[in-house]
Write a protein that holds these residues in place. Structure first.
Motif, PDB file in Angstrom:
ATOM      1  N   LYS A  53       2.594  -6.699   1.214  1.00  0.00           N
ATOM      2  CA  LYS A  53       1.362  -6.907   1.670  1.00  0.00           C
ATOM      3  C   LYS A  53       0.519  -6.634   0.271  1.00  0.00           C
ATOM      4  N   HIS A  75      -2.729  -5.442  -1.711  1.00  0.00           N
ATOM      5  CA  HIS A  75      -3.996  -4.679  -1.416  1.00  0.00           C
ATOM      6  C   HIS A  75      -4.843  -5.034  -2.634  1.00  0.00           C
ATOM      7  N   PHE A  76      -5.648  -5.957  -2.923  1.00  0.00           N
ATOM      8  CA  PHE A  76      -6.596  -6.339  -3.957  1.00  0.00           C
ATOM      9  C   PHE A  76      -7.782  -5.165  -3.806  1.00  0.00           C
ATOM     10  N   TYR A  77      -7.934  -4.594  -5.009  1.00  0.00           N
ATOM     11  CA  TYR A  77      -9.062  -3.434  -4.630  1.00  0.00           C
ATOM     12  C   TYR A  77     -10.549  -4.117  -4.938  1.00  0.00           C
ATOM     13  N   PRO A 135      -0.880   0.721  -4.623  1.00  0.00           N
ATOM     14  CA  PRO A 135      -0.555   1.105  -3.502  1.00  0.00           C
ATOM     15  C   PRO A 135      -2.183   1.204  -2.707  1.00  0.00           C
ATOM     16  N   ALA A 136      -2.121   1.408  -1.317  1.00  0.00           N
ATOM     17  CA  ALA A 136      -3.280   1.448  -0.450  1.00  0.00           C
ATOM     18  C   ALA A 136      -4.025   2.969  -0.724  1.00  0.00           C
ATOM     19  N   SER A 137      -5.193   2.899  -0.704  1.00  0.00           N
ATOM     20  CA  SER A 137      -5.879   4.204  -0.956  1.00  0.00           C
ATOM     21  C   SER A 137      -7.000   4.386   0.152  1.00  0.00           C
ATOM     22  N   ASN A 138      -7.534   5.809   0.416  1.00  0.00           N
ATOM     23  CA  ASN A 138      -8.507   5.832   1.094  1.00  0.00           C
ATOM     24  C   ASN A 138      -9.549   7.045   0.078  1.00  0.00           C
ATOM     25  N   GLU A 152      -6.744   9.854  -1.142  1.00  0.00           N
ATOM     26  CA  GLU A 152      -5.616   9.680  -0.462  1.00  0.00           C
ATOM     27  C   GLU A 152      -4.870   8.441  -1.067  1.00  0.00           C
ATOM     28  N   ILE A 153      -3.648   8.511  -1.515  1.00  0.00           N
ATOM     29  CA  ILE A 153      -2.850   7.273  -1.984  1.00  0.00           C
ATOM     30  C   ILE A 153      -1.463   7.238  -1.294  1.00  0.00           C
ATOM     31  N   ALA A 154      -1.201   6.171  -0.782  1.00  0.00           N
ATOM     32  CA  ALA A 154      -0.102   6.010   0.132  1.00  0.00           C
ATOM     33  C   ALA A 154       1.104   5.770  -0.982  1.00  0.00           C
ATOM     34  N   LEU A 189       2.466  10.914   0.894  1.00  0.00           N
ATOM     35  CA  LEU A 189       0.889  10.808   0.707  1.00  0.00           C
ATOM     36  C   LEU A 189       0.404  11.806  -0.319  1.00  0.00           C
TER      37      LEU A 189
END
Lengths: 131, 145
Positions: A3, A5-7, A27-30, A41-43, A110
């Motif tokens: 999937k 993840h467009f930032y 990568p997905a990030s929070n 946080e980067i997955a 993580l």
């Protein structure tokens, strides 16, 4: 397929913002904020500490995931929902962040980067004269 | 006998029971959704099937893995104490993923041994290796009289 993840760039100037990514895998990030500073946080599932590189150049924080994609494998995929791919992601740091007060830790896929805030003394004060 | 089987086409060693309920609607607005259900891979080797779950940021003992009848269930329910929540209390400016609570179920085929299950959690990827049973050739040759 993985999937995507467009930032979406953040509109506020005071928070770290992602500016670029060169590879197709992002990568997905929070991003969260506490009293001490920002927490990023980067997955990075599948990546070991040795495969990750963090470079801080002025206000640009770059995170690189190095990995050579295996061309031949004995295993046969019946379902492929995710794949480990090299990546590069950058965050532009605001001037409220103290560049000397950044630490990073990777645990169980993580990557946590703590970005400390500048103290009052570190903040440059600019007086603008009224003509 | 397995040579006659096309993986993922005429034969499925597993069935993803809850994928629609977990993901179907989230994917519709992919840019706005938080990834809260881990993606999975299913691989086949000579002797086994491997289910991989991409769930970074957890601890090994937070996974609850069980097999009941023919269903493999992977459950995570990471409860935080009120104290922890108060202490951390971060304000999220952007949240793209969270794997604190999810359930994934896989329906296993008859030729999978439920006794030989090995699970590992390395670098945020949970791998469950399920051994294939020795398949006895059940074909019966019928002579033409």
């Amino acid at each position: 397929m993985n999937k995507m993840h467009f930032y979406r760039p953040m509109m506020t100037g005071s928070i770290p913002t992602s500016t670029q990514s060169k590879t197709t895998s992002i990568p997905a990030s929070n991003i969260s904020k506490s009293q001490k500073g920002y927490n990023l946080e980067i997955a990075v599932p599948g990546f070991s500490k040795e495969e990750l590189e963090i470079i801080l150049e002025e206000d640009n924080l770059k995170i690189i995931g190095k990995y050579e994609v295996e061309k031949e494998t004995k295993e046969q995929f019946i379902h492929k929902g995710f794949t480990k791919q090299p990546f590069e992601i950058s965050f532009k740091l605001s001037d409220t962040i103290d560049n000397e007060n950044i630490d990073a830790k990777v645990e169980n896929g993580l990557l946590r980067i703590n970005l400390g805030l500048k103290t009052e003394a570190q903040k440059e004060v600019k007086n603008i004269a009224i003509i | 006998m397995e040579n006659y089987i096309k993986p993922g086409y005429s034969f499925r060693p597993y069935k993803n029971v809850d994928s629609f309920f977990n993901q179907g609607l989230n994917n519709f607005w992919s840019n706005d959704s938080i990834i809260d259900v881990p993606q999975h891979n299913v691989k086949s080797t000579g002797e086994s099937y491997i289910i991989e779950l991409s769930a970074p940021g957890l601890e090994k003992d937070q996974f609850d893995i069980s097999i009941e009848d023919n269903t493999l269930t992977i459950k995570v329910d990471r409860k935080k104490s009120t104290e922890q929540i108060d202490m951390l209390n971060p304000t999220y400016l952007k949240k793209e993923f969270s794997f604190e609570k999810f359930t994934r179920r896989f329906q296993l085929d008859k030729n999978i041994s439920k006794d030989n299950l090995i699970a590992t959690y390395v670098n945020g990827i949970l791998s469950i290796t399920l051994a294939k049973k020795n398949i006895v050739d059940s074909r019966k040759k019928i002579e033409i009289a």
